[in-house]
Structures are given as structure tokens and as C-alpha cells.
Design a protein around this motif. Structure first.
Motif, PDB file in Angstrom:
ATOM      1  N   ALA B 767     -44.549 -18.852 -71.731  1.00  0.00           N
ATOM      2  CA  ALA B 767     -44.058 -17.537 -71.322  1.00  0.00           C
ATOM      3  C   ALA B 767     -43.021 -17.775 -70.232  1.00  0.00           C
ATOM      4  O   ALA B 767     -42.964 -18.862 -69.647  1.00  0.00           O
ATOM      5  N   ALA B 768     -42.199 -16.773 -69.961  1.00  0.00           N
ATOM      6  CA  ALA B 768     -41.204 -16.898 -68.894  1.00  0.00           C
ATOM      7  C   ALA B 768     -41.681 -16.108 -67.679  1.00  0.00           C
ATOM      8  O   ALA B 768     -42.142 -14.972 -67.817  1.00  0.00           O
ATOM      9  N   VAL B 769     -41.620 -16.722 -66.516  1.00  0.00           N
ATOM     10  CA  VAL B 769     -42.097 -16.065 -65.291  1.00  0.00           C
ATOM     11  C   VAL B 769     -41.131 -16.302 -64.129  1.00  0.00           C
ATOM     12  O   VAL B 769     -40.271 -17.176 -64.186  1.00  0.00           O
ATOM     13  N   ARG B 770     -41.321 -15.507 -63.081  1.00  0.00           N
ATOM     14  CA  ARG B 770     -40.662 -15.813 -61.807  1.00  0.00           C
ATOM     15  C   ARG B 770     -41.750 -15.966 -60.748  1.00  0.00           C
ATOM     16  O   ARG B 770     -42.882 -15.510 -60.925  1.00  0.00           O
ATOM     17  N   ILE B 771     -41.374 -16.601 -59.670  1.00  0.00           N
ATOM     18  CA  ILE B 771     -42.375 -16.899 -58.644  1.00  0.00           C
ATOM     19  C   ILE B 771     -41.766 -16.661 -57.271  1.00  0.00           C
ATOM     20  O   ILE B 771     -40.601 -16.991 -57.039  1.00  0.00           O
ATOM     21  N   GLU B 772     -42.540 -16.049 -56.371  1.00  0.00           N
ATOM     22  CA  GLU B 772     -42.027 -15.829 -55.009  1.00  0.00           C
ATOM     23  C   GLU B 772     -43.171 -15.921 -54.013  1.00  0.00           C
ATOM     24  O   GLU B 772     -44.331 -15.651 -54.340  1.00  0.00           O
ATOM     25  N   LYS B 773     -42.812 -16.286 -52.808  1.00  0.00           N
ATOM     26  CA  LYS B 773     -43.828 -16.441 -51.771  1.00  0.00           C
ATOM     27  C   LYS B 773     -44.227 -15.075 -51.221  1.00  0.00           C
ATOM     28  O   LYS B 773     -43.390 -14.207 -51.008  1.00  0.00           O
ATOM     29  N   VAL B 774     -45.521 -14.911 -50.966  1.00  0.00           N
ATOM     30  CA  VAL B 774     -46.033 -13.647 -50.433  1.00  0.00           C
ATOM     31  C   VAL B 774     -46.515 -13.827 -48.992  1.00  0.00           C
ATOM     32  O   VAL B 774     -46.293 -12.981 -48.146  1.00  0.00           O
ATOM     33  N   ALA B 775     -47.182 -14.951 -48.715  1.00  0.00           N
ATOM     34  CA  ALA B 775     -47.711 -15.175 -47.366  1.00  0.00           C
ATOM     35  C   ALA B 775     -47.894 -16.668 -47.108  1.00  0.00           C
ATOM     36  O   ALA B 775     -47.963 -17.463 -48.045  1.00  0.00           O
ATOM     37  N   ASP B 776     -47.990 -17.018 -45.840  1.00  0.00           N
ATOM     38  CA  ASP B 776     -48.204 -18.419 -45.468  1.00  0.00           C
ATOM     39  C   ASP B 776     -49.611 -18.872 -45.826  1.00  0.00           C
ATOM     40  O   ASP B 776     -50.535 -18.061 -45.934  1.00  0.00           O
ATOM     41  N   ALA B 777     -49.735 -20.175 -45.932  1.00  0.00           N
ATOM     42  CA  ALA B 777     -51.033 -20.767 -46.278  1.00  0.00           C
ATOM     43  C   ALA B 777     -52.038 -20.560 -45.153  1.00  0.00           C
ATOM     44  O   ALA B 777     -51.686 -20.558 -43.977  1.00  0.00           O
ATOM     45  N   VAL B 778     -53.307 -20.362 -45.550  1.00  0.00           N
ATOM     46  CA  VAL B 778     -54.379 -20.418 -44.559  1.00  0.00           C
ATOM     47  C   VAL B 778     -55.178 -21.709 -44.743  1.00  0.00           C
ATOM     48  O   VAL B 778     -56.116 -21.984 -44.013  1.00  0.00           O
ATOM     49  N   GLY B 779     -54.814 -22.489 -45.736  1.00  0.00           N
ATOM     50  CA  GLY B 779     -55.472 -23.760 -46.034  1.00  0.00           C
ATOM     51  C   GLY B 779     -54.898 -24.229 -47.347  1.00  0.00           C
ATOM     52  O   GLY B 779     -54.033 -23.555 -47.915  1.00  0.00           O
ATOM     53  N   PRO B 780     -55.352 -25.377 -47.834  1.00  0.00           N
ATOM     54  CA  PRO B 780     -54.836 -25.832 -49.140  1.00  0.00           C
ATOM     55  C   PRO B 780     -55.337 -24.941 -50.275  1.00  0.00           C
ATOM     56  O   PRO B 780     -56.304 -24.206 -50.107  1.00  0.00           O
ATOM     57  N   ALA B 781     -54.666 -25.023 -51.422  1.00  0.00           N
ATOM     58  CA  ALA B 781     -55.106 -24.271 -52.600  1.00  0.00           C
ATOM     59  C   ALA B 781     -56.495 -24.757 -53.012  1.00  0.00           C
ATOM     60  O   ALA B 781     -56.835 -25.921 -52.787  1.00  0.00           O
ATOM     61  N   PRO B 782     -57.310 -23.865 -53.620  1.00  0.00           N
ATOM     62  CA  PRO B 782     -58.681 -24.241 -53.985  1.00  0.00           C
ATOM     63  C   PRO B 782     -58.756 -25.088 -55.251  1.00  0.00           C
ATOM     64  O   PRO B 782     -59.752 -25.051 -55.967  1.00  0.00           O
ATOM     65  N   ALA B 783     -57.716 -25.825 -55.563  1.00  0.00           N
ATOM     66  CA  ALA B 783     -57.667 -26.613 -56.797  1.00  0.00           C
ATOM     67  C   ALA B 783     -58.257 -27.996 -56.569  1.00  0.00           C
ATOM     68  O   ALA B 783     -58.036 -28.598 -55.519  1.00  0.00           O
ATOM     69  N   PRO B 784     -59.007 -28.524 -57.544  1.00  0.00           N
ATOM     70  CA  PRO B 784     -59.545 -29.876 -57.404  1.00  0.00           C
ATOM     71  C   PRO B 784     -58.438 -30.910 -57.205  1.00  0.00           C
ATOM     72  O   PRO B 784     -57.316 -30.729 -57.686  1.00  0.00           O
ATOM     73  N   THR B 785     -58.797 -31.995 -56.503  1.00  0.00           N
ATOM     74  CA  THR B 785     -57.807 -33.039 -56.232  1.00  0.00           C
ATOM     75  C   THR B 785     -57.960 -34.236 -57.165  1.00  0.00           C
ATOM     76  O   THR B 785     -57.162 -35.156 -57.120  1.00  0.00           O
TER      77      THR B 785
END
Ligand code: SF4
Lengths: 152, 827
Positions: B767-785
Motif C-alpha cells: 500500500a502507499a502511505v505517508r509518515i510524519e512525526k507527532v511527538a518525541d519519544a518517551v522511550g524506545p519502541a516496544p518492538a523486540p530486539t
């Protein structure tokens, strides 16, 4: 020789078919498969028009002396309502079948003329048109019971 | 003890080509319990992915308290993955379970008894049948019920109601596997075996992140890679997955261009003469057409279209073309992308061109996603007919009519059964007014969720939802039926390589929850569905009755179950079908003799044009005279309809993470798995992140023409220009069916309603998308490393670990490995 009449007719009919596929794709965008396939098939018809270009040039064009009797016109306005999809597809099917048969008849002439270039152009395009007809049939057969029995 | 959240695949037990894969028994019990404390070990297999790992359920005081892999099982040789270890039992036994039926009263769902709930369903069903006929009914089922339950559903739908509108979420997961095999071989039926991993010299993984989707199968590969003579690995995947990291060649193709790559590989293999002309002449048709279709696809053109290196494509073709024994596996990267069936058929074609099929190490695994997807395809509760029968073959319809005791006209066969996307379209248009959803959660898993939610909420639709939990979908229902789960009911199911397992009942279901089979039988009784001779349509009293009826349905078909029995399936291992008098121990591989089910009366399908989906039909199929030869089918590459543009410049792709299954109804209820991947994220590449000025953990909005999600970002190893989102994260923890005014998190908010013309599988990966920042990080993303979502900068994020809570006992090499049916003891 009347082959040029048929070549011109075929080229025009392919153009009309392309525009009909586009009309259906636009009008029935809520049926995603119809939109995607019709858009793709419209492009296929465009390519058929282009492929016929050099051949029409070679044989020259000739006016159709009976245009009012043997003609193919694009789908005018798309329909709306529960039967719209089925009937629009059926109209396109009529036109595609006409194109299909015209390829066959032009192919007969090409064989009799031993025009191998023309035969080659025809073989691939005719097969594609047959798939177009088959797809329209498949899609209509799928849609018919629901449209004719339960759709309000 | 091994932390199996940190160490997903556990310790290695290396082995060499031609040896048998060593045993390693994995066990996890509830805190504080040891093996001696367990009262009973109950035969079963894991129901959390298509691998079907054989296991035993530990029972103590009438409660499930853990699991232990079965050393003697052909599938897993004792191993279990994180989902099986932590979620199989904890995901079912949970305080959130539905324990009583619910009905909608004054807009609210309220508890009621079974009589009231079933009464409402039957009343509506009968009224609609009388007023509008069977086309007013739809059934949308699952890839997670048992075989017996699908077969009951199939008979109720096709011979009771008589509606063609039946499908399963298997449409989203595995429809292309079935479709590609029908097109190439004439029928569904997995050619390969897992033991081909033990025997191969090269492995091709096409859009298959095996390391995360089938962890135990990947352990088998890792163990080969750790031993002498490891197989050469080629990976086709836009993401830098664990598989890609182990690959000699990684083709990170631009999403949506798989077919261009496949056409190029075929062209190169033919051009270099790496083909078996005798095999092609004897066992296939369509070689000339195939050659013509792939002709334009030079290495350079592939490189340009797919955005990969031409030399890498050439190397991949060479590895395929020159390896003695080669195994291919295919999954969602192909199935959920553009031109899915055509691309998957090209995998079959590569093997056919070299005659590399059905012999040790030469295999094809057209994978499944869900644990019982295979059974839905076999039993025909989806868009198939029971026993791999062909809706265009009148003889097959007669056979079913005889089995079910009804007139042939009762069974809808005027067109292919209606696929899921079309069922929802008919609901949207109001012509389907009764929809029964069992064990699936379309409010999270279907494409274009804003639309799906609207359909489910439609006034015109009477919605029945049957599930373990009050899912996002169940919140829309008019009637909710509480179902018994895994370990609380009995039945069989079949994994990717045709291996059938029995899952016995270990404990009682909670409250008034009932097995899905009992619910279907009750509906059939209350509807008074009968055979033409007046007997009840379904007179079964237990799962084994259903199994025996199913065996009759399979007699003489490729999918032959007649040699199996519940007793035999308690013998320590699952058994791969066909299993009959001729093959009493089952069959490890299909098609080693080069004879395929393409004879007119064996074929499950007469096939389609791969570009448009037009049916070939009986006349043309007969004219092909395939007669036991495979069909080399192909289609020209066609770019997808939604390409990135100025407004939506990124390609969007969705997928899963190793720690979750589907919409997390079970996996999020295991604390170990939930902690490892607690909430949604998206992945972007380092160069894209820099350009957009976003960093690890920043909150971003990703939007398509259809919807948006707002989630933290993982700056990772995804392809430049591509955004990846895991699809698991719906809204049930917020007690909602959708985002409401809150933050949208589900990947399918953005996906498009579009599908493959042949398999009708939705295209969830382009699919085609756009992406933009909404707010600063409060920590790393909750994604496994420790998976494909690992951070580009490992130092930026603390590693994913499970700690003492995730410790698992592993016992390597405690017994000799089991021996597959056709492999004898002579190795
Ligand atoms: S690999 Fe699949 S079947 Fe095996 S334990 Fe893991 S989730 Fe269960």
C-alpha cells in the motif's frame, strides 16, 4: 479487397472496448476486483490498438460502406442500482465478443493471404481477447445469483 | 534452563545432511511445579501456528499446568517454540474467557442461557430462509477449529442451508498455497516434507520469515546450518529477517514485484540449460508458453523492476539450477502480495523444470499460516469442496450428495464458492443478512478496517460470533456463543506437511462454554436439517463420529484419511496423509513418481488464467490433456494498482512478530510473550528516519488513503522507502472494537481492499502511505530486539529478555529421533 474495412473496424472496436472497461472500472470502484481487472484490460486493449497501427498503415484504411449495420459502441453511461454491475459487464461482454470474432475473421483473411506478420499479431491478441471474454463470463456468473435473487 | 524469550530458538543440536534431526525435549510447567507433580499427560499438538508441533498437555487438579514436546513426533522431535511453550495453555485458561452466551438487548450484550441464544439464531435463520432463501446466509470461519468441526460446518452450509457463501480466514493466510497447487498439480496437497530440510543442499525461502512464523521448523534449519555440509540459503524478503541474515543471497525486492523476480529466475534457469528436458517432456505441459512469458525478464530488467542487484539474481538462479537437492518454502511475502498465485506457481515451475520434486531433499512447501488452515481446505468449510472435490465436476457433486444424503441440486455448485472478501461485500450491500463468524476476528485481521467495522455494525446484518473471548468482532454481534478452546475439547488437525494430530480433551471448558462441534450439531438439530430419507443431516454424537464420516468422504481421494484412527494417532506421533491400506503408516512426500492429479476426475480444479482469474472450464481443461502431467502456468508481471506518489511516498507492508499469533487473543494472555512485544510499532529505515527527522521511539502518524495509525517508531533494518507494521494490535485491552477517539494502532487501518485474481487472497503487503512525526519519544519502541524488528543501533535499545519467568527446560538427544514413513531404517 475489403480487409481494410475490417482492420479499421477492429481498431475502432478495440478503442471502444478500452473505454468501456475504463467506464466500468470507474463506476464500480467498490468492487475492487472489477476495478483492478478492468483497468488492466483497458490497457491491454490500448496495446491492441497500437499493435494494429502498422498493419492498418500497410493495408490502408477504407471507409466502412455499411457503418450503420455493423458497429460497436462503447458503454455510454454506467448504470446504478442492484443490477448495474451485471448489466454493465454484460454490455462489455457483448462488445468483447464482437472484438473476439472480428479477430477471428481477420485471422482467416490473414491466413488466406499468407500474411505471416499479420497472423502473428493476431494470434497473441486474439488469445488475450478470449481471456477478456472468459473473465467477463466468470465474473458475471459469480454475480448473477445474488443480483437476481436476493439483492434489494 | 534457557530463557526462551531472549533465546527464541533455544540451544543447537547440530546435524549433517542425511542424518536424522536430533531430539530435544522442551518443557515448560507452571511456576513451582516439576514433572513429578503432574497428574496426567494428555496427547495433543500445538495450535499456535501451522507447524503442528506434537506435545503433551500437563494436567494437575483438573487444570492445564504446562506442556512438554513429544520426542517421538515426526514434526518437532520434542521441541516447542515460545508461543507453544507459553501461550498454548496460558492463552486458553484465563479469567477473561466467555463463560455464558450473550445476546443483544436494548443495544447491550447481556448474558443469557443457551436455549435463548440458540433460539434467537434459529429464529432469524429460519425466517430469512423462508423469505429470501439460502443466499441470505454467510459463514465466515477460521484456521483454528478442528477438522471434525469444519466438516460439520461444511455439511451444514452446503447440504443444510445450501449457501455458497462460506469461507474462512484461511483466505487471508493460505488461499494462495492451495490455489498455486491446484493450478500446477491439479489439486491441493503438499508435495514436500519437513524431512526435506534434513536432506537438501539448498533452501529457498520466498517471502517466508520462517524464523518467526514457524520457530520450530527454523530450529531444524539452524541445526543443519550449524552442522557439516550446511545447505545454501537464498531468501526473498524486503526485510532483513533472521532468515535473510543466514542467507548466502538475500533478494530484498521492492514490495509488489515478486513475479518480476520469479519470471527472471525461470528465464535464467532455462537460458543456462539447468533444466531436465526428459522430465519436462514426460511430466509437464506448457513449457513453450512458459518460456514465452518469461522471455522479457533479463537479469537487468529484473534488477531494475525489483530494485535488487542483477548479480544477486544470477547467483540465486545458479544456486537453484546447480544444487543437487533443493527445497523451496513460500509464505505471506508471496501470498499476501501482488500476483500471489502467479508468483507461487513460478516456485512450483522451478522445481518442475528440474524434476526436483517428491524425492528426498527435493521439495516444495507451500506453507500455511494457521494451525488448521489445511483442514478447512480439506473439509471445505472455506471456498473449497469437501475432500478436494471440484465444483465444476458433476461426478464430484454427486459423490458429496450421496455421502450427505441430499439431492445434488441442494449443494451450490453453479460457481466457485464465494470468497471472504465478496461475502463481506454482500453484507455491505445488504444481500447477506445473516453472518456467522467462528473463531476469527475480522475487525482486526481484514484489510481496510474502517470499512469492515462499518459492515459489522450494519443494522441489516444479524451477526453471530463464536469465540473464546469477547474480541473486537464479538462486540458487534447480536449473539455471542462461548466456545471451548484447545485442551477443552477433542479433535484432529493437520499441519503444513499433511501430518495429522489428535488433540485430546485435557480439562473441562469454563462455565457453560461448549465445543464448536457441539454448537454446530445443536444448530443442525434445531434447524431440523434432514437427509432426503428423513434422517437427521448430522446424527453424530461425538468428534470420533465426525472423524469416521470424514474418512468416508476422503476414500479414494488424494487426501485419504481412511487408514487413520484416533487410536493410531495416540501412538506417539502425528501421521502424514494419504494414509490408507496401501500406505498404513502415511506418506512422507507426494509426486516422487511424477504423476500428478490432473486427470479430469482427479482434479480439484480445472484452473484459471493467472492474470485475470478467468476460469479455464471443463471443456478447455479436457482439451489440454494434462492427464497426470503437471501444468507449467505463468502470467506476465503487472505492477500493482497503488504505487507510491508524492502524497503517499512510502510503500507499506504488514506482517507478524515471533511473539504473537494473529490478533493476540491467546498470546497476549501469556505474560512472557506480552512483555516481549506489548504494543504496536512501525519500522522505518535509517536513511528515511534521518530525512524525516525522526528517531527511535518517536510517535509517528502513518496514513494511507483509507486510514491511519499513530504508534512509536523503530528505526530498523527495513528497506529504504518501506514502512513495516505488525498486524496484531487491535483494541480489546481498551474494551473497544475500534480506536474510537483514541489512538489507532492496527496495521489494517491502512491496507487496501484488493485481492489476487486467482486465490482471492487480500494484498496486505502493498500500500502507499505517508509518515510524519507527532511527538518525541518517551522511550524506545516496544518492538523486540532479537527479531526482524531489531534496532539499527543495538546500543540504543535494551535487549529483549524474558528473565527467570521465561525459563524452559531443554533436554537434548534424550532418545533416538523418529523415522518418517517412507524413509525406512536404512539411513
Ligand atoms: S512452531 Fe508453531 S506449532 Fe510449534 S510450538 Fe511454535 S507456535 Fe506451536
Amino acid at each position: 479487397m475489403k480487409l481494410p474495412v475490417y482492420l479499421g473496424m477492429l481498431q475502432r472496436a478495440e478503442g471502444e472496448l478500452a473505454s468501456s472497461f475504463r467506464t466500468v472500472a470507474d463506476a464500480h470502484g467498490d468492487e475492487p476486483d472489477v476495478r483492478a481487472t478492468c483497468t488492466m484490460l483497458a490497457e491491454e486493449c490500448d496495446a491492441h490498438v497500437d499493435a494494429l497501427g502498422p498493419i492498418v498503415d500497410r493495408y490502408g484504411s477504407q471507409p466502412d460502406d455499411e457503418p450503420e449495420r455493423l458497429h460497436a459502441v462503447a458503454l455510454p453511461e454506467p448504470r446504478s442500482g442492484p443490477l448495474a454491475l451485471l448489466r454493465d459487464l454484460q454490455d462489455v461482454h457483448l462488445l468483447a465478443s464482437f472484438v473476439d470474432m472480428t479477430w477471428t475473421l481477420v485471422g482467416q483473411a490473414a491466413a488466406a493471404l499468407r500474411d505471416e506478420d499479420l497472423q502473428q499479431v493476431i494470434a497473441a491478441r486474439e488469445a488475450e481477447t478470449q481471456v477478456q471474454v472468459a473473465w467477463l463470463t466468470t465474473r458475471m456468473k459469480q454475480a448473477a445469483p445474488q443480483a437476481l435473487i436476493v439483492a434489494g | 534452563m534457557v530463557d526462551r524469550i531472549a533465546n527464541i530458538w533455544g540451544e543447537r543440536t547440530a546435524f549433517s545432511r542425511g542424518e536424522r534431526w536430533p531430539v530435544r525435549v522442551d518443557m515448560r510447567l507452571a511456576d513451582g511445579l516439576s514433572e513429578q507433580d503432574v497428574d496426567d499427560w494428555v496427547t495433543s499438538a500445538c495450535l499456535l501456528c501451522s507447524n503442528g508441533c506434537g506435545l503433551e498437555i500437563a494436567v494437575k487438579d483438573g487444570e492445564m499446568v504446562g506442556v512438554r514436546g513429544r520426542a517421538t513426533d515426526l514434526v518437532n522431535h520434542g521441541r516447542l517454540g515460545p508461543k507453544g511453550l507459553f501461550a498454548s495453555w496460558q492463552g486458553v485458561r484465563n479469567a477473561d474467557r466467555l463463560t455464558r452466551p450473550l445476546v443483544r438487548m436494548g443495544g447491550e450484550l447481556v448474558e443469557t442461557d443457551w436455549d435463548t441464544a440458540m433460539g434467537r439464531i434459529v429464529e432469524r435463520s429460519k425466517q430469512l430462509l423462508a423469505e429470501k432463501g439460502p443466499l441470505s446466509h454467510g459463514i465466515y470461519t477460521s484456521g483454528q477449529l478442528f477438522l471434525e468441526e469444519y466438516y460439520a460446518q461444511a455439511i451444514i452450509g452446503k447440504a443444510g442451508l445450501g449457501t455458497p457463501h462460506m469461507d474462512g480466514n484461511t483466505r487471508l493466510c493460505t488461499a494462495t498455497a492451495a490455489a498455486s497447487m491446484k493450478e500446477s498439480f491439479g489439486s491441493d496437497g503438499q508435495p514436500g516434507s519437513y524431512s526435506d530440510i534434513d536432506e537438501c543442499d539448498a533452501m529457498f525461502l520466498y517471502g517466508h520469515n520462517m524464523a518467526e512464523t514457524q520457530t520450530v521448523l527454523w530450529m531444524r534449519v539452524l541445526d543443519r546450518l550449524a552442522g557439516p555440509n550446511p545447505p545454501r540459503v537464498v531468501c526473498v524478503d524486503p526485510r532483513e529477517t533472521e532468515v535473510a541474515r543466514k542467507a548466502e543471497v538475500h533478494l530484498a525486492v521492492r514490495p509488489g514485484t515478486n513475479l518480476a523476480l520469479m519470471n527472471g529466475l525461470i528465464r535464467e534457469v532455462i537460458a543456462q540449460g539447468w533444466i531436465d528436458e526428459d522430465y519436462i517432456a514426460l511430466h509437464t505441459i506448457g513449457f513453450k508458453e512458459l518460456g514465452e512469458t518469461v522471455q522479457p525478464w533479463t537479469l537487468e530488467r529484473v534488477a531494475e523492476t525489483c530494485d535488487v542487484d542483477a548479480e544477486d539474481v544470477r547467483r540465486a538462479a545458479e544456486i537453484f539450477g546447480t544444487s543437487d537437492r533443493v527445497l523451496s518454502t513460500v509464505l505471506q511475502g508471496f501470498y499476501q502480495s501482488s500476483q500471489a498465485t502467479a508468483s507461487s506457481c513460478q516456485v512450483n515451475n522451478l522445481h518442475l523444470l528440474r524434476g526436483k520434486i517428491g524425492t528426498p531433499g527435493n521439495g516444495i512447501l507451500q506453507m500455511n499460516g494457521q494451525p488448521t488452515a489445511q483442514n478447512n481446505r480439506e473439509a471445505g468449510a472455506d471456498g473449497d469442496l469437501s475432500g478436494f472435490r471440484n465444483w465444476e465436476n458433476p461426478k464430484h457433486i454427486e459423490q458429496l450428495a450421496r455421502l450427505w444424503g441430499v439431492h445434488t441440486d441442494k449443494i451450490p455448485h453453479w460457481a466457485a464458492p464465494t470468497h471472504a472478501m465478496q461475502i463481506f461485500r454482500y453484507c455491505e450491500q445488504g444481500s447477506i443478512e445473516f453472518l456467522w463468524i467462528t473463531a476469527t476476528n475480522p475487525a482486526v485481521s481484514m484489510p481496510q478496517l474502517p470499512r469492515i467495522r462499518k459492515i459489522l455494525g450494519q443494522e441489516s446484518l444479524f451477526l453471530v460470533v463464536q469465540d473464546l473471548y469477547l474480541t473486537e468482532t464479538a462486540r458487534y454481534a447480536d449473539v455471542v456463543l462461548p466456545a471451548a478452546g484447545w485442551g477443552e475439547k477433542q479433535g484432529t488437525f493437520t499441519n503444513v506437511n499433511r501430518t495429522v494430530h489428535l488433540s485430546d480433551k485435557a480439562v473441562e471448558p469454563p462455565g457453560e462454554a461448549r465445543s464448536d462441534l457441539d454448537i454446530f450439531l445443536d444448530y443442525s438439530r434445531r434447524m431440523d436439517f434432514r437427509r432426503d430419507d428423513g434422517r437427521p443431516l448430522l446424527d453424530w454424537t461425538c468428534p470420533e463420529d465426525a472423524f469416521k464420516a470424514w474418512q468416508e468422504c476422503t476414500r479414494g481421494r488424494l487426501v485419504d484419511y481412511t487408514g487413520l484412527s484416533y487410536e493410531k494417532l495416540r501412538g506417539g506421533t502425528g501421521i502424514p496423509w494419504p494414509c490408507n491400506e496401501e500406505h498404513p503408516d502415511g506418506t512422507n512426500r507426494l509426486y516422487g513418481d511424477g504423476i500428478f492429479p490432473t486427470e479430469f476426475d482427479r482434479a480439484e480444479s480445472f484452473g484459471h488464467d493467472l492474470l485475470t482469474g478467468a476460469t479455464v472450464g471443463p471443456l478447455k481443461f479436457r482439451a489440454l490433456q494434462a492427464n497426470g502431467r503437471a501444468i507449467l502456468k505463468a502470467a506476465p508481471y503487472h505492477p500493482g494498482t497503488e504505487a507510491p506518489d508524492e502524497e503517499y511516498p512510502f510503500l507499506y507492508s504488514t506482517g507478524r512478530t515471533v511473539f504473537h499469533f494473529h490478533t493476540r487473543t491467546k498470546t497476549a494472555r501469556s505474560r512472557q510473550l506480552n512483555r516481549a512485544a506489548p504494543s504496536a510499532w512501525v519500522e522505518v529505515s535509517v536513511p528515511d528516519a534521518e530525512r524525516l527527522g525522526i528517531g527511535e521511539g518517536d510517535l509517528v502518524r502513518v496514513a494511507s488513503r483509507r486510514g491511519e495509525i499513530v504508534v512509536p517508531v523503530r528505526v530498523g533494518d527495513v528497506r529504504e522507502g518501506t514502512v513495516f507494521a505488525p498486524f496484531h494490535y487491535g483494541y480489546w485491552e481498551r474494551d473497544r472494537s475500534g480506536p474510537g477517539d483514541g489512538r489507532p494502532t492496527t496495521a489494517n487501518e491502512l491496507t487496501e481492499t484488493e485481492w489476487d485474481p486467482v486465490s482471492k487472497q487480500p494484498i496486505l503487503k502493498v500500500a502507499a502511505v505517508r509518515i510524519e512525526k507527532v511527538a518525541d519519544a518517551v522511550g524506545p519502541a516496544p518492538a523486540p530486539t532479537n527479531t526482524a524488528s531489531r534496532p539499527a543501533d543495538p546500543a540504543a535499545v535494551p535487549p529483549t529478555v524474558g528473565g527467570p519467568d521465561a525459563e524452559v527446560e531443554e533436554r537434548p538427544r534424550v532418545t533416538e529421533p523418529p523415522v518418517a514413513p517412507d524413509e525406512g531404517g536404512d539411513r
